[in-house]
Each structure stands twice: as structure tokens, then as C-alpha cells.
Design an enzyme around this catalytic site. Structure first.
Site, PDB file in Angstrom:
ATOM      1  N   GLU A  14      -3.588   7.395  -4.405  1.00  0.00           N
ATOM      2  CA  GLU A  14      -3.423   6.901  -3.127  1.00  0.00           C
ATOM      3  C   GLU A  14      -2.652   5.103  -4.435  1.00  0.00           C
ATOM      4  O   GLU A  14      -3.930   5.474  -4.893  1.00  0.00           O
ATOM      5  CB  GLU A  14      -4.526   5.925  -2.768  1.00  0.00           C
ATOM      6  CG  GLU A  14      -4.593   4.520  -1.627  1.00  0.00           C
ATOM      7  CD  GLU A  14      -6.162   4.334  -0.747  1.00  0.00           C
ATOM      8  OE1 GLU A  14      -6.346   4.646   0.469  1.00  0.00           O
ATOM      9  OE2 GLU A  14      -6.934   4.274  -2.242  1.00  0.00           O
ATOM     10  N   TYR A  50       1.071  -1.080  -0.253  1.00  0.00           N
ATOM     11  CA  TYR A  50      -0.313   0.128  -0.009  1.00  0.00           C
ATOM     12  C   TYR A  50       1.276   1.284  -0.383  1.00  0.00           C
ATOM     13  O   TYR A  50       1.701   1.367   0.841  1.00  0.00           O
ATOM     14  CB  TYR A  50      -0.862  -0.373   1.246  1.00  0.00           C
ATOM     15  CG  TYR A  50      -1.593   1.300   1.337  1.00  0.00           C
ATOM     16  CD1 TYR A  50      -3.249   0.993   0.836  1.00  0.00           C
ATOM     17  CD2 TYR A  50      -1.530   2.644   1.825  1.00  0.00           C
ATOM     18  CE1 TYR A  50      -4.184   2.222   0.874  1.00  0.00           C
ATOM     19  CE2 TYR A  50      -1.665   3.249   2.130  1.00  0.00           C
ATOM     20  CZ  TYR A  50      -3.192   3.327   1.924  1.00  0.00           C
ATOM     21  OH  TYR A  50      -4.042   5.116   1.823  1.00  0.00           O
TER      22      TYR A  50
END
Ligand code: ADP
Ligand code: MG
Length: 395
Positions: free
Chosen positions: A204, A116
Site C-alpha cells: 500500500e 492512494y
């Protein structure tokens, strides 16, 4: 403002963020053609909606998964046909789901590990910050809650910007070594430059993946933009997809109104976000249910109030309206005139309770009373809430 994954990936290509090649398609035939152009094998078809969790989502027609790995152009066409025009429900869309009108056909990669990686404005330290984790591809909120030690955070100095040593620090914390560390420094730097250049409030990448042949690539992308900077980001504004947004919220933004639709039946029209929140609370407290959050801002001009009434009345659930305006700078009498004009222009036929307070309030109340319209005046916020809840219950 948000954009689609395929648009985000166009930005990635422009700024040199490594990502698999892809093409967007609006029809099954286009998806087939895109697949052939991309080599015809080793591909993914991905539903394009403004929400994540697509991989694990389900279409309302029962078809499972908004992300499919495929191996022929015919398969791309088939899968795209099953997605396009259908509604995809994911844990982020809510039960209504979102209509898929485009798919991204992209090169698939063999994933060795998913990470991530995000850059966002961290209000806790007033800095743009990197948030990264070895736990990629999954719900990051859950990781943060259950295993906060697995979240890596790195604040970025506002004028110095992201430094190479910081990229290496984050890469090392993710366990990336050697050639992968160099790729990470390049990718993080490119992503940061992109973040700054197009005025993002969040980028993101989930997952950021390492492939089995040791390449670091961004496989997914979610962007949020700073709405206050959109005036200087024409290319970004051009990517806006209004069909993804609540039409009432789109109409509201055209009149500088902050509108958020809710499930109740009492509409409120208020100036100031804090007052709007308090008004929604007191409606609830008095036994009612707010139909929306609507902040007309400091001005509350006649045009704004009329536009606000129209948006409110476009919601069939609305059974009454509570106007709660504090005339600090604004003259209450001007506001009263605006409310009357708006009520007349929209041929208002549901209960309307108005609570005015502040500058020139006596004249304002008199104007409302003299209008001959069925407008109920209230003296304070509690009185106003009680009156509208009672009027809606009686109607
Ligand atoms: P979402 O977050 O909406 O579910 P993603 O783009 O993250 O959508 O895709 C879900 C999963 O599908 C990823 O975690 C990854 O495992 C896989 N995936 C996505 N894109 C590719 C790709 N180009 N090649 C191989 N696998 C992919
Ligand atoms: Mg994802």
C-alpha cells in the site's frame, strides 16, 4: 508478517519504484549525520513503527506528530531525540501505542497532490488487484465507505500479469496525463514486479504523490507478506522485527500454534480455527470472557500442548483453561497424555476443564481421570463452557 517503512523503501529502491532518498537512524546523533549526508535541508523525520496514521499521531510525552518536515541537521537531531525511545499513539496502534526505536530521515518533496495506490489479493474476484483513488493521504476505508465511486479497481490476470494498458487505464482514471502517465506506468509496473517477486499479499502506497515539479513518488509504504511463502523469502524474513509483535504470538509461531491474545480470563486451547471460534463464542454465551484464541492445529502433539500451556500461563489475567479437542485423526488418549504431561510440567494450579471427543475418547477420559490431577472432564461443549465459567467464578 509486516516490515517498517524504511525497509519497504529499500525494496522500492531495489525494484525501481520512485521514492525520496532516505536513511534510517537509531539515535539522535545518527539522525543528524543522516540529515547531513542527505544534504542537510528539505528533509522529513519519520517515526518507524508497524502502524499508520503517524502523521496525525501523538507521543505519550505530549509531542505531536510522528512525521516532521525539517530544514537543518540540528533540527533532525532534535526531532529524532523527541521521538526515539518514546511511545507513539495513532488511530492504528490502539491506546497502548508503539515504542519508536528507529526513525527514517528522508528527502522531503513539495506535494501538489496525494493519491492512494495499492496492490493486494482481492478475494472477491480471486485476483491480485490494483486499488487506487484520487483521495490519497487519508483513511481509505472511510473513502470506500462514504464515496465508493472514488475507488478505482483493476483486476490482474494471474498468469499474464499486470499489462501496460491496465496501468494506463488506472493512471487515466486518476487524471494523470502526459509525462505523469508514463511515470505512472513505470511505477505501477515496478511495484507489481516487487509485489510478485517478494510474495506480498499487500503493498500500500498512501500517499503516492505528485510533486510541484511533476514527479510521481511513493511517500509511504505498508507491506504485508504471504506467511506461507516466507520459506523462500530469506531476505524478507531477515527484516522481521519481533519487538513489534506480541511476544506471545512470536512464541506461538515457533511451535506452529495460532495464538491471538484477548482481554478475558478464560484461556482456550482448541484444535481447528472453526472450533476455536465456536469455543470462544460459547464461553461468552456462558457468561465468561476468553483470554485468547489458540488453535493447535490438527496434530496437537505433547510438545505443542506444553508450549501452548506455557504461553497461556504467561498471561497473568488467565484464571482458568478450557481444552476443547476433537480427535478426528488424533487419538484422544494420546492427547490426554499430552495434557497431563503439560499440566505437570507447568505445575498447573488453576482450574482446567477438558472436553475430548472423537477417536478413542473413552480411553482418553479414563487416562485423565486416573492421572490424579485436578482436571475436570466435560461431556460436550456447552457443559465444558459452563464448568470452566463456574470454576473461574468460584476461584
Ligand atoms: P502515516 O500514513 O503513518 O501518517 P505518511 O508516510 O503517510 O505516514 O506521512 C504522513 C504525511 O506526511 C503524508 O501524507 C505526506 O503529506 C507527508 N509526508 C510523508 N513523507 C513525506 C516526504 N518525504 N516529503 C514531504 N511530505 C511527506
Ligand atoms: Mg501514510
Amino acid at each position: 508478517m509486516n516490515i517498517h517503512e524504511y525497509q519497504a523503501k529499500e525494496l522500492f529502491e531495489k525494484f525501481g519504484v520512485a521514492t525520496p532518498k532516505g536513511k534510517v537512524a537509531s539515535t539522535a546523533a545518527e539522525a543528524g549525520a543522516a540529515a547531513r549526508e542527505l544534504g542537510g535541508e528539505g528533509l522529513v523525520v519519520k517515526a518507524q513503527i508497524h502502524a499508520g496514521g503517524r502523521g496525525k499521531g501523538t507521543f505519550k510525552n505530549g509531542f505531536k506528530g510522528g512525521v516532521h518536515v525539517i530544514n537543518t541537521a540540528a533540527e533532525a537531531e532534535d526531532i529524532a531525540g523527541k521521538m526515539l525511545g518514546q511511545t507513539l499513539v495513532t488511530h492504528q496502534t490502539g491506546p497502548d501505542g508503539k515504542l519508536v526505536s528507529k526513525v527514517l530521515v528522508a528527502k522531503s518533496v513539495d506535494i501538489a497532490k496525494e493519491y492512494y495506490f495499492a496492490i493486494l489479493l482481492d478475494r472477491a474476484n480471486s485476483r491480485h488487484s490494483i486499488i487506487a483513488s484520487t483521495e490519497g493521504g487519508v483513511n481509505i476505508e472511510e473513502v470506500a465507505e462514504k464515496t465508493p465511486e472514488k475507488i478505482i479497481k483493476e483486476g490482474i490476470h494471474p498468469t499474464l500479469g499486470l499489462q501496460a494498458y491496465q496501468c494506463r487505464k488506472v493512471a487515466a482514471a486518476l487524471g494523470l496525463r502526459g509525462a505523469l502517465m508514463n511515470q505512472a506506468v513505470k511505477l505501477f509496473t515496478a511495484l507489481y514486479n516487487l509485489f510478485i517477486k517478494v510474495d506480498c499479499s499487500m503493498v500500500e502506497v498512501n500517499p503516492l504523490a505528485i510533486t510541484t515539479d511533476n514527479q510521481l513518488v511513493a511517500l509511504d509504504a505498508k507491506f504485508n507478506f504471504d506467511d506461507n511463502a516466507l520459506y523462500r523469502q530469506k531476505d524478507v524474513v531477515a527484516m522481521r522485527d519481533k519487538t513489534e509483535e506480541d511476544p506471545r504470538e512470536v512464541a506461538a509461531s515457533e511451535y506452529n500454534l495460532n495464538y491471538i491474545g484477548l482481554d478475558g480470563n478464560i484461556a482456550c486451547l482448541v484444535n481447528g480455527a472453526g472450533l476455536a471460534m465456536a469455543t470462544m463464542d460459547i464461553i461468552k454465551f456462558s457468561g465468561g470472557d476468553p483470554a485468547n484464541f489458540l488453535d493447535v492445529g490438527g496434530g496437537a502433539s505433547k510438545e505443542q500442548v506444553t508450549a501452548a500451556f506455557k504461553i497461556i500461563l504467561g498471561d497473568p489475567n488467565v484464571k482458568g483453561i478450557l481444552v476443547n479437542i476433537f480427535g478426528g485423526i488424533m487419538d484422544c488418549n494420546i492427547i490426554a497424555t499430552g495434557i497431563i504431561a503439560a499440566a505437570q510440567e507447568t505445575s498447573l494450579s488453576i482450574p482446567l476443564v477438558v472436553r475430548l471427543e472423537g477417536n478413542n475418547v473413552v480411553a482418553g477420559k479414563k487416562t485423565l481421570a486416573d492421572s490424579g490431577l485436578a482436571i475436570t472432564s466435560a461431556d460436550d461443549l456447552a457443559d465444558a463452557a459452563k464448568k470452566i465459567v463456574a470454576a473461574v467464578a468460584a476461584a
